[in-house]
Design an enzyme around this catalytic site. Structure first.
Site, mmCIF file in Angstrom:
data_model
loop_
_atom_site.group_PDB
_atom_site.id
_atom_site.type_symbol
_atom_site.label_atom_id
_atom_site.label_comp_id
_atom_site.label_asym_id
_atom_site.label_seq_id
_atom_site.Cartn_x
_atom_site.Cartn_y
_atom_site.Cartn_z
ATOM 1 N N THR A 214 48.304 56.399 -26.142
ATOM 2 C CA THR A 214 49.733 56.392 -25.861
ATOM 3 C C THR A 214 49.847 57.082 -24.527
ATOM 4 O OG1 THR A 214 50.488 56.460 -28.164
ATOM 5 C CG2 THR A 214 51.914 57.532 -26.589
ATOM 6 N N ARG A 242 54.509 46.528 -37.333
ATOM 7 C CA ARG A 242 54.346 47.978 -37.537
ATOM 8 C C ARG A 242 54.959 48.752 -36.356
ATOM 9 N NH1 ARG A 242 51.730 52.353 -34.523
ATOM 10 N NH2 ARG A 242 51.042 53.903 -36.025
ATOM 11 N N GLY A 244 55.195 52.623 -34.728
ATOM 12 C CA GLY A 244 54.591 53.964 -34.807
ATOM 13 C C GLY A 244 55.615 55.056 -34.567
ATOM 14 N N ASP A 245 55.122 56.235 -34.252
ATOM 15 C CA ASP A 245 55.994 57.406 -34.082
ATOM 16 C C ASP A 245 56.644 57.486 -32.704
ATOM 17 O OD1 ASP A 245 53.319 57.753 -33.080
ATOM 18 O OD2 ASP A 245 53.805 59.852 -32.690
ATOM 19 N N GLY A 265 48.704 60.014 -31.371
ATOM 20 C CA GLY A 265 47.787 60.103 -32.509
ATOM 21 C C GLY A 265 48.209 59.161 -33.616
ATOM 22 N N GLY A 267 50.267 57.602 -35.799
ATOM 23 C CA GLY A 267 51.726 57.608 -35.795
ATOM 24 C C GLY A 267 52.348 57.887 -37.147
HETATM 25 N N1 ASP Z 1 50.986 57.421 -31.865
HETATM 26 C C1 ASP Z 1 50.693 56.070 -31.494
HETATM 27 C C2 ASP Z 1 51.084 55.173 -32.617
HETATM 28 O O1 ASP Z 1 50.803 55.481 -33.751
HETATM 29 C C3 ASP Z 1 49.265 55.832 -31.168
HETATM 30 C C4 ASP Z 1 48.560 56.933 -30.420
HETATM 31 O O2 ASP Z 1 49.173 57.766 -29.807
HETATM 32 O O3 ASP Z 1 47.316 56.971 -30.413
HETATM 33 O O4 ASP Z 1 51.631 54.146 -32.370
#
Ligand code: ASP
Length: 699
Positions: A214, A242, A244-245, A265, A267
């Site tokens: 990200t 999907r 994510g966060d 990370g 999400g």
């Molecule tokens: N947080 C991001 C997601 O889950 C992915 C990442 O930051 O590695 O979409």
């Protein structure tokens, strides 16, 4: 009595009114104008043992984006704008999982998420699952500014994008072969069918990167406002639809008046723990510091290896915390902090905020820019000309005085010679905005001001000048003495150990014939990162610089060098660990980390011609180049130079250009040795210095 009581009452009331009025006027507490900024490129990184060249690539990308954000804040941009600028840059960079270079989902397409938030107003905008807008962060900002909503998802978000005038791209634009391979690996692991490859998938260079990723930025501007921006391609192989966060305000992104947080990370975990908002809440309600709150979330709430956060608080404190092996990240502030890292390494930059200008030789009149730099350091420039290196001190002073006063007529100019007393010299240095060291013999400067590498009152005064933001410039010998080590004598021939060959150098190196290897002396130690050499192309000094760097590196010194040509200069901004080429001539950046000896030959030096406006960032021991945007023409060596030197510098530059651009190897014969070069990508060439063995020579 009545009257008295009334009077007292009146007096008391008046006091109360004044107190109330004072309260209501609400005199604002002055805001610390120091801006700060942090960015991340994801918690999924290259392996710790990835080749240095791969790490350098990522560091270069991080430094470039950070520089843009720092420059924006430094020139008064809002935290919100700076965050958007940084994230757009990282979205456009295929190294990172956002925008171009985004992860593939399970059906082989890209769905992108992004969010932006202004902590000073709580205004925010986000998009999820968008497929067509080149820079999702710009679309998030459009949601914030042009709709009454916070989050648009899927088709609605794409339809909205089409109305905004933002650049649209086919979905295949986002893919890179590397990300494609990651999808294939991940689907193979889960035994799912691999979707067909779109025909128009762009061919890009494969870069090592991580499974997830990200990009994000948090900033505090000079008015104390906080902001965040986050953008992602999500997890490789994620289910269609999907989210994510990152686009969930409060989970992967959040900013208010207390802090701004961007996460990276797994999400789903970040959503479950409302990580970004929880950090702000722990600070607000639990009175935790930013360090305590971020650590609590990353190490106590989340599981090991879930990811990391970057965060900034109202005082500009930055935290970059992760539970993964590494996190691409960087931080900068108005005090000169500028660092990027991937793993646990730290690159803290020295405090001096001044600049050094190393001039490679005679300056022709076109190069007024160097003199202007001297005046620009202050509206009332006080320049001291130091003639300690020169044979004829009076002549040197007159010449430089004329040049300076021609280009900065309002500057006050004083002269310090070898004979000026220490007290007088220090007094003048202390009163100066800039020093200019004239050419001649650099050993004389060092013998006078830092004999045997020992600090003196004069050298301390020079350092103090740099600490208060002053400039120290020097031409030729003045340039050579700036580093911790300096050359004194020794041609390329001598440095390469080619005894018996007459030096090709027709310059001032009388000692060359009897010297094996470059001769070093201790310099003034003003400039920490590179070994500089002057009159570089004109005196064919490429051999001695590479030989010296190879030797310096074996001795634990810096493997980076800058050969500065005549009519060229390089300005080092100490606080930023940054150098910028100025002037019409050319210089050569040399990275000798991979140089190896092969008999008498030295192979594997990476070199790059540096021209006016090119910028070099010294990060983690590597030199990262950002080429100047404008077209640049090389003005050949100084006008007072003899023609053979001009021709020589042309031949060398021509060779280096061909090497950097060629498919195969190109060569240049120089006296008893030759250069072989081939392209190394992005403007760099790899150079071998081939010295024939004694047997080959007699053949
Ligand atoms: N947080 C991001 C997601 O889950 C992915 C990442 O930051 O590695 O979409």
């Amino acid at each position: 009595m009545m009257q008295r009581t009334g009077g007292i009452r009146f007096a008391l009331c008046s006091v109360a009114v004044v107190v109330l009025l004072l309260r209501c006027t609400n005199t604002p507490t002055p805001v610390d104008p120091c801006w700060s900024i942090a960015l991340h490129g994801g918690a999924g990184t290259v392996d710790r043992d990835a080749p240095q060249s791969v790490r350098d690539e990522f560091n270069a990308s991080l430094a470039r984006a950070l520089r843009k954000g720092a420059n924006a804040l430094g020139s008064g941009s809002s935290a919100l704008d700076a965050c958007e600028i940084v994230v757009v840059d990282l979205e456009d960079d295929p190294h990172f999982n956002a925008g171009r270079g985004a992860a593939f989902n399970a059906v082989g397409t890209h769905e992108l998420d992004a969010a932006i938030m202004d902590g000073s107003t709580l205004r925010c905008g986000a998009v999820a699952g968008v497929t067509s807008v080149k820079n999702p962060i710009k679309l998030a900002r459009a949601v914030m500014e042009r709709t009454k909503h916070v989050l648009l998802a899927g088709r609605g978000a794409d339809d909205f994008a089409a109305t905004t005038g933002l650049e649209l791209v086919p979905n295949s634009f986002f893919g890179t072969p590397h990300r494609r391979k990651m999808l294939e690996d991940s689907l193979r692991e889960s035994a799912a069918p691999v979707p067909a490859k779109p025909d128009n998938a762009p061919a890009t260079r494969d870069t090592a990167a991580a499974k997830r990723g990200t990009v994000g930025c948090v900033a505090r501007d000079s008015l104390g406002r906080l902001a965040v921006a986050t953008s992602t391609g999500g997890l490789t192989g994620k289910k269609l639809g999907r989210v994510g966060d990152s686009p969930i305000i409060g989970a992967g992104s959040y900013a208010n008046a207390i802090c701004a947080v961007s996460c990276t990370g797994s999400g789903e975990e970040f959503i479950r723990h409302s990580v970004a908002r929880s950090i702000a809440a722990r600070m607000e309600f639990g009175h935790e510091s930013l360090a305590q709150a971020t650590r609590h979330l990353v190490f106590d709430s989340l599981r090991p290896d879930d990811g990391g956060v970057i965060a900034i608080d109202a005082a500009g404190t930055i935290e970059m915390v992760y539970s993964t092996p590494g996190m691409y990240r960087g931080a900068a502030d108005c005090n000169g902090r500028f660092e990027v890292s991937i793993f646990d390494e730290r690159t803290t930059v020295p405090a001096p905020s001044g600049a050094l200008i190393a001039i490679g030789g005679g300056l022709s009149d076109e190069n007024t820019v160097v003199y202007r730099e001297l005046c620009a350091s202050s509206s009332a420039a006080r320049i001291v000309i130091v003639t300690a290196a020169s044979g004829s001190q009076e002549e040197a002073a007159t010449e430089v005085r004329e040049a300076i006063s021609r280009h900065c007529p309002s500057a006050s100019i004083e002269v310090v010679t070898r004979e000026t007393s220490t007290d007088e010299t220090v007094a003048r240095f202390n009163n100066a905005t800039a020093l200019f060291f004239t050419g001649g013999d650099q050993k004389r400067i060092v013998a006078r001001y830092r004999p045997a590498g020992v600090e003196s009152a004069e050298s301390r005064a020079m350092r103090a000048l740099l600490l208060r933001g002053g400039v120290i410039a020097g031409t030729s010998a003045g340039d050579a003495m700036m580093g911790s080590l300096m050359f004194h004598g020794g041609s390329s021939e001598a440095a390469l150990g080619v005894i018996g060959q007459p030096p090709t150098d027709d310059g001032d190196d009388e000692t060359a014939r009897v010297v094996v290897g470059p001769r070093f002396g201790l310099g003034m130690a003003l400039e920490p990162w590179v070994l500089t050499d002057s009159h570089f192309f004109e005196r064919n000094r490429i051999g001695r610089l590479i030989a010296a760097l190879h030797k310096a590196q074996l001795d634990g010194g810096s493997p980076l060098g800058l050969g500065i040509g005549e009519n060229a200069a390089v300005k080092f901004e100490l606080a930023m660990s940054r150098a910028t080429a100025i002037g019409g001539g050319a210089s050569l950046l040399v990275d000798a980390r991979e140089v190896r000896r092969d008999g008498g030959s030295l192979r594997g030096a990476r070199v790059r011609v540096i021209l006016d406006g090119d910028q070099i960032d010294f990060v983690l021991g590597a030199a990262l180049v950002t080429p100047s945007a404008g077209p640049v023409e090389v003005v050949d060596a100084a006008t007072n130079d003899a023609p053979p030197r001009v021709a020589r510098s042309r031949a060398m530059l021509d060779f280096l250009r061909r090497a950097a651009a060629s498919e195969g190897a190109v060569t240049l014969q120089l006296g008893g040795w030759r250069l072989e070069g081939r392209a190394a990508g992005a403007g760099w060439a790899t150079i071998d210095i081939v010295v024939p063995s004694a047997r080959e020579k007699t053949r």
